[in-house]
Design a protein around this motif. Structure first.
Motif, mmCIF file in Angstrom:
data_model
loop_
_atom_site.group_PDB
_atom_site.id
_atom_site.type_symbol
_atom_site.label_atom_id
_atom_site.label_comp_id
_atom_site.label_asym_id
_atom_site.label_seq_id
_atom_site.Cartn_x
_atom_site.Cartn_y
_atom_site.Cartn_z
ATOM 1 N N LEU A 181 0.865 -1.184 0.000
ATOM 2 C CA LEU A 181 0.000 0.000 0.000
ATOM 3 C C LEU A 181 0.896 1.227 0.000
ATOM 4 C CD1 LEU A 181 -2.683 -0.965 2.704
ATOM 5 C CD2 LEU A 181 -2.937 -1.079 0.199
ATOM 6 N N CYS A 182 0.561 2.230 -0.780
ATOM 7 C CA CYS A 182 1.329 3.472 -0.849
ATOM 8 C C CYS A 182 0.380 4.644 -0.660
ATOM 9 C CB CYS A 182 2.037 3.553 -2.205
ATOM 10 S SG CYS A 182 2.861 5.128 -2.520
ATOM 11 N N TYR A 183 0.539 5.359 0.457
ATOM 12 C CA TYR A 183 -0.299 6.533 0.750
ATOM 13 C C TYR A 183 0.531 7.625 1.386
ATOM 14 C CZ TYR A 183 -4.330 3.654 -0.278
ATOM 15 O OH TYR A 183 -5.243 2.860 -0.917
ATOM 16 N N PRO A 184 0.379 8.878 0.952
ATOM 17 C CA PRO A 184 -0.308 9.332 -0.242
ATOM 18 C C PRO A 184 0.224 8.587 -1.464
ATOM 19 C CG PRO A 184 0.320 11.198 1.111
ATOM 20 C CD PRO A 184 0.959 10.001 1.704
ATOM 21 N N ASN A 185 -0.683 8.327 -2.404
ATOM 22 C CA ASN A 185 -0.381 7.377 -3.460
ATOM 23 C C ASN A 185 0.418 7.958 -4.622
ATOM 24 O OD1 ASN A 185 -1.599 5.765 -6.147
ATOM 25 N ND2 ASN A 185 -1.085 4.498 -4.383
ATOM 26 N N ASN A 186 1.396 7.180 -5.060
ATOM 27 C CA ASN A 186 2.020 7.371 -6.354
ATOM 28 C C ASN A 186 1.485 6.240 -7.211
ATOM 29 O OD1 ASN A 186 3.662 7.817 -8.536
ATOM 30 N ND2 ASN A 186 5.495 6.926 -7.603
ATOM 31 N N PRO A 187 0.790 6.483 -8.317
ATOM 32 C CA PRO A 187 0.706 7.738 -9.058
ATOM 33 C C PRO A 187 -0.561 8.567 -8.838
ATOM 34 C CG PRO A 187 -0.092 5.958 -10.429
ATOM 35 C CD PRO A 187 0.297 5.351 -9.106
ATOM 36 N N THR A 188 -1.554 8.101 -8.106
ATOM 37 C CA THR A 188 -2.861 8.784 -8.183
ATOM 38 C C THR A 188 -2.959 10.020 -7.299
ATOM 39 O OG1 THR A 188 -3.947 7.549 -6.395
ATOM 40 C CG2 THR A 188 -3.996 6.547 -8.593
ATOM 41 N N GLY A 189 -2.029 10.182 -6.363
ATOM 42 C CA GLY A 189 -2.080 11.341 -5.475
ATOM 43 C C GLY A 189 -3.222 11.296 -4.474
ATOM 44 N N THR A 190 -3.907 10.164 -4.377
ATOM 45 C CA THR A 190 -5.022 10.050 -3.428
ATOM 46 C C THR A 190 -4.514 9.503 -2.091
ATOM 47 O OG1 THR A 190 -5.559 7.844 -4.261
ATOM 48 C CG2 THR A 190 -6.705 9.703 -5.268
ATOM 49 N N THR A 191 -5.366 9.578 -1.068
ATOM 50 C CA THR A 191 -4.973 9.113 0.263
ATOM 51 C C THR A 191 -5.986 8.079 0.760
ATOM 52 O OG1 THR A 191 -6.185 10.965 1.205
ATOM 53 C CG2 THR A 191 -3.810 11.256 0.919
ATOM 54 N N ALA A 192 -5.628 7.424 1.853
ATOM 55 C CA ALA A 192 -6.546 6.474 2.491
ATOM 56 C C ALA A 192 -7.060 7.096 3.784
ATOM 57 C CB ALA A 192 -5.821 5.167 2.797
ATOM 58 N N ALA A 215 5.239 5.143 2.679
ATOM 59 C CA ALA A 215 4.791 6.485 3.076
ATOM 60 C C ALA A 215 5.770 7.557 2.589
ATOM 61 C CB ALA A 215 4.620 6.545 4.591
ATOM 62 N N ALA A 216 6.343 7.327 1.410
ATOM 63 C CA ALA A 216 7.360 8.253 0.888
ATOM 64 C C ALA A 216 6.832 9.680 0.739
ATOM 65 C CB ALA A 216 7.892 7.745 -0.455
ATOM 66 N N TYR A 217 5.509 9.828 0.564
ATOM 67 C CA TYR A 217 4.927 11.151 0.321
ATOM 68 C C TYR A 217 4.183 11.696 1.532
ATOM 69 C CZ TYR A 217 6.213 10.111 -4.469
ATOM 70 O OH TYR A 217 6.932 9.801 -5.596
ATOM 71 N N GLU A 218 4.465 11.145 2.699
ATOM 72 C CA GLU A 218 3.785 11.514 3.945
ATOM 73 C C GLU A 218 3.799 13.008 4.206
ATOM 74 O OE1 GLU A 218 4.839 13.171 7.692
ATOM 75 O OE2 GLU A 218 6.380 12.305 6.380
ATOM 76 N N ALA A 219 4.926 13.656 3.876
ATOM 77 C CA ALA A 219 5.091 15.079 4.221
ATOM 78 C C ALA A 219 4.098 15.982 3.485
ATOM 79 C CB ALA A 219 6.517 15.527 3.925
ATOM 80 N N PHE A 220 3.469 15.462 2.434
ATOM 81 C CA PHE A 220 2.572 16.296 1.637
ATOM 82 C C PHE A 220 1.139 16.310 2.163
ATOM 83 C CE2 PHE A 220 6.185 15.269 -0.918
ATOM 84 C CZ PHE A 220 6.468 16.446 -1.586
ATOM 85 N N VAL A 221 0.879 15.495 3.207
ATOM 86 C CA VAL A 221 -0.484 15.448 3.764
ATOM 87 C C VAL A 221 -0.823 16.790 4.408
ATOM 88 C CG1 VAL A 221 -1.944 14.389 5.537
ATOM 89 C CG2 VAL A 221 -0.449 12.946 4.130
ATOM 90 N N GLN A 222 -1.917 17.398 3.979
ATOM 91 C CA GLN A 222 -2.356 18.696 4.490
ATOM 92 C C GLN A 222 -3.536 18.533 5.461
ATOM 93 O OE1 GLN A 222 -0.725 21.659 3.071
ATOM 94 N NE2 GLN A 222 0.605 19.926 2.499
ATOM 95 N N ASP A 223 -4.324 17.505 5.229
ATOM 96 C CA ASP A 223 -5.572 17.298 5.976
ATOM 97 C C ASP A 223 -5.251 16.498 7.236
ATOM 98 O OD1 ASP A 223 -7.937 16.214 6.948
ATOM 99 O OD2 ASP A 223 -8.777 15.838 4.949
ATOM 100 N N ARG A 228 -0.783 9.661 8.532
ATOM 101 C CA ARG A 228 0.536 9.822 7.909
ATOM 102 C C ARG A 228 1.367 8.553 8.018
ATOM 103 N NH1 ARG A 228 2.874 15.155 7.717
ATOM 104 N NH2 ARG A 228 1.247 16.741 7.709
ATOM 105 N N SER A 229 1.001 7.704 8.956
ATOM 106 C CA SER A 229 1.758 6.471 9.182
ATOM 107 C C SER A 229 0.771 5.336 9.414
ATOM 108 C CB SER A 229 2.646 6.631 10.421
ATOM 109 O OG SER A 229 3.173 5.368 10.806
ATOM 110 N N ILE A 230 1.134 4.146 8.935
ATOM 111 C CA ILE A 230 0.293 2.986 9.221
ATOM 112 C C ILE A 230 0.275 2.695 10.717
ATOM 113 C CG2 ILE A 230 2.136 1.271 8.872
ATOM 114 C CD1 ILE A 230 -1.534 0.826 7.753
ATOM 115 N N PHE A 231 1.302 3.175 11.429
ATOM 116 C CA PHE A 231 1.376 2.882 12.866
ATOM 117 C C PHE A 231 0.448 3.770 13.692
ATOM 118 C CE2 PHE A 231 5.534 1.391 11.182
ATOM 119 C CZ PHE A 231 5.232 0.037 11.258
ATOM 120 N N GLU A 232 -0.305 4.656 13.028
ATOM 121 C CA GLU A 232 -1.395 5.343 13.710
ATOM 122 C C GLU A 232 -2.585 4.403 13.915
ATOM 123 O OE1 GLU A 232 -2.482 9.165 11.989
ATOM 124 O OE2 GLU A 232 -0.428 9.428 11.267
ATOM 125 N N ILE A 233 -2.556 3.268 13.225
ATOM 126 C CA ILE A 233 -3.685 2.332 13.288
ATOM 127 C C ILE A 233 -3.388 1.254 14.321
ATOM 128 C CG2 ILE A 233 -5.150 0.769 11.925
ATOM 129 C CD1 ILE A 233 -5.079 3.769 10.956
#
Lengths: 407, 407
Positions: A181-192, A215-223, A228-233
């Motif tokens: 799983l890749c979030y924020p996603n490459n290539p779609t730019g969507t999040t989970a 989570a390579a794109y974690e830093a781009f999360v604005q909301d 930002r991390s799977i370990f929040e779950i």
């Protein structure tokens, strides 16, 4: 003498060579327009490395010039100053300790090499579209059969992500062993959402699966509601490995630094009945086949977490996300439907009816001299979409927006 | 969910943890002597990084601070400026081209990762004693059975190297597929003659074997008749891969840069009958699971070949080889028989009759407070020897020599 014949199943890298071929053909046919070309295809940063990082690297290079402060072989897992800084800045309250962080020279290496610790015979699930490295490294490792005429490999479980399902892949109705799983996603730019990730963790725990969470794109999360991390779950520490990188936040694509987080209570039962932690396996892999990331680079990475570094990284993120907002709006103003680009540097755009991904690529090249990435290059479910990257100068992005308005 | 159970065959890293345990025990028992301890065990450089290298790294870090000269993702195989400099300085007349050079972040990675391109079922030969990474990576890759009580793995072909055969391993009398050779040798510090390497190349060509040639210590060769590269031997381009590093010549153990040379006419016949070049397989592996070495590091590595860099590296080599000469003489003056240390930074010393490797380790620790490496840690045929590293300050080496004279 046996070679690894799984390599022979790999399709020739189709996407980027084909883009280069089409751009070259257009350039040769339009020599007088070549300077108008703007590349919004590649996912590489364009802005300078933050000053705090450069200062730290300069200081580390100077240390290497004095015997008393010279650093030779470092710990394969990374220096404590960097592992500690990561935990204190990125994983507060998430129950991750410094010795669960493995520093490396890049997430591409880590996401590929991780397969070394897994054996043969695992069932692999990937989203579609997807970052091609997940697929190709599984082909190399012998986890797939041959590719069909659409480039789909036998044995992989493809999880389509498209506008119909809101780019949220359905939980598989069969048992899989590894899930990328890749979030924020490459290539779609969507999040989970948190609920979606909770469902994945529940699935993984019920099926003894491992989630490989990029989570390579974690830093781009604005909301702030977006994890930002799977370990929040809750429960993820028993079923997930996370990959992170300094490439896209600190601008380290050319400097090279990343890390992998493997909780120590993530274990798998071996055929002997013995419980084996993935942490111990990766630690052994890392110590045997890797010799630590470059010392000046690790010093530079740690500076990302200094006060100056944080401010400079924030400015970089703001720059790229500003670009993304402009690109989103320009596409919408043309009547195109857009996804992503709100918590990620990529905007994923639906092609107008009757035009496929490569058709859109050609149209953008010929009419606007803008190079985008055709969605089908990331997998069959990417057909009918294209990706615009916001990794660019503001000037170029503004020009792309003007050209979009004109076509 | 299957883990890679080959990892479970690995013996716990015995050598260096056991050294640490014995040193700690001695330190606790002798708190007032602790500051006398001199470590001659580890193969890590001690002298500062050359000024030319530091200057080049500083300049590259500055380039990263300006958009116009910023370097993001580079070519996975390395920048042309470095590949060209290597060919022009290290392979003149040896028929190696720049695109046969793959830049990486270390030889430990390369010598481990190379197994990715080879399939299952190959017969592997290693010398004994040996650099443990060759063995452990083959265990992980499933190329061995279990270890016996001496730590020897079933399925590996061990080629003993000892005083009786002049540390020249006998050519195997069976067919093997992969042969690891390291010259100048770690741990014995001995070299191979041109005739010995010719015999290996002839064997490899006759048996369709591949030689994995580790030349990490090439820069220490003083005798002009000793080959520095396997590619000095006719026919090697059809049967050999060479590994080189900036670690021990340029002092890059903490900075990280190395390279692998794979001639393009080195091919293997697949089960389909198709000829496949190992260059194409490694290129695919490198491009898929690696994202290039750090740009400032590559600039630093290229500076090793500048006029200033060459002079500074020569001074480093001279320093370490001066240490080696002092250590050789001091051991000989004690009546010990020594090998190596003339074209390599390691001196390999025969233990006095009646003392085994660990006995000698304990004696040196207790009587001289000098930490050496017991030969048996590198393999069964290392029993009865110990290794002294010349990677140290001159002051420490002179003190070690005085203490040797006193015991």
């Amino acid at each position: 003498m046996h070679i690894n014949e799984n390599f022979l199943k790999l399709k020739a890298g189709y996407l980027f060579p084909e883009i280069a071929r089409r751009v070259n053909a257009w350039t040769e046919a339009n020599p007088n327009k070549t300077e108008r070309l703007i590349r919004c295809g590649i996912g590489d940063v364009t802005e300078p490395l933050p000053e705090a990082v450069r200062n730290a690297m300069h200081a580390a290079v100077d240390e290497q010039g004095v015997a008393e402060t010279f650093h030779g072989y470092g710990p394969e897992q990374g220096y404590a100053f960097l592992r500690d800084a990561i935990v204190e800045n990125q994983f507060v309250g998430l129950n991750i300790s410094a010795d669960e962080i493995f520093i490396s020279d890049g997430s591409k290496c880590d996401t590929g090499n991780i397969l070394d610790i897994f054996g043969q015979g695992n069932k692999i699930a990937i989203t579609d579209p997807v970052y091609p490295v997940y697929v190709d490294t599984n082909v190399m490792a012998g986890n797939t059969g041959e590719a069909d005429e659409n480039g789909a490999y036998e044995g992989l479980v493809y999880l389509p992500c498209n506008a119909e399902n809101g780019f949220a892949p359905a939980i598989p109705d069969e048992k899989v062993d590894l899930i990328y799983l890749c979030y924020p996603n490459n290539p779609t730019g969507t999040t989970a959402t948190r609920e979606q990730l909770e469902a994945w963790v529940a699935y993984a725990r019920a099926n003894d699966s491992i989630i490989l969470y990029d989570a390579a794109y974690e830093a781009f999360v604005q909301d702030s509601s977006v994890p930002r991390s799977i370990f929040e779950i809750e429960g993820a520490h028993e079923c997930a490995i996370e990959f992170r990188s300094f490439s896209k936040n600190g601008g380290f694509t050319g400097v090279r630094c990343a890390y992998t987080i493997i909780p120590k209570n993530l274990s798998v039962t071996a055929s002997t009945g013995e419980d084996v932690t993935l942490h111990s396996l990766w630690n052994r892999r890392h110590a045997t086949k890797f010799n630590g990331a470059s010392y000046p680079v690790q010093r530079g990475a740690a500076a990302v977490f200094s006060d100056e570094g944080k401010a400079q990284v924030s400015a970089l993120i703001e720059h790229y996300m500003g670009n993304a907002a402009l690109l989103r709006k320009a596409c919408q103003d043309c009547g195109l439907t857009v996804f992503g680009g709100e918590n990620a540097p990529y905007v994923w755009v639906q092609c107008p009816e009757g035009t496929d991904s490569w058709g859109m690529f050609d149209k953008m090249l010929e009419e606007a001299q803008v190079v985008i990435t055709p969605g089908s290059g990331f997998g069959a479910a990417g057909e009918g979409y294209f990706r615009i990257s916001s990794f660019n100068t503001r000037e170029n992005v503004e020009e792309v927006c003007r050209r979009l308005a004109a076509i």
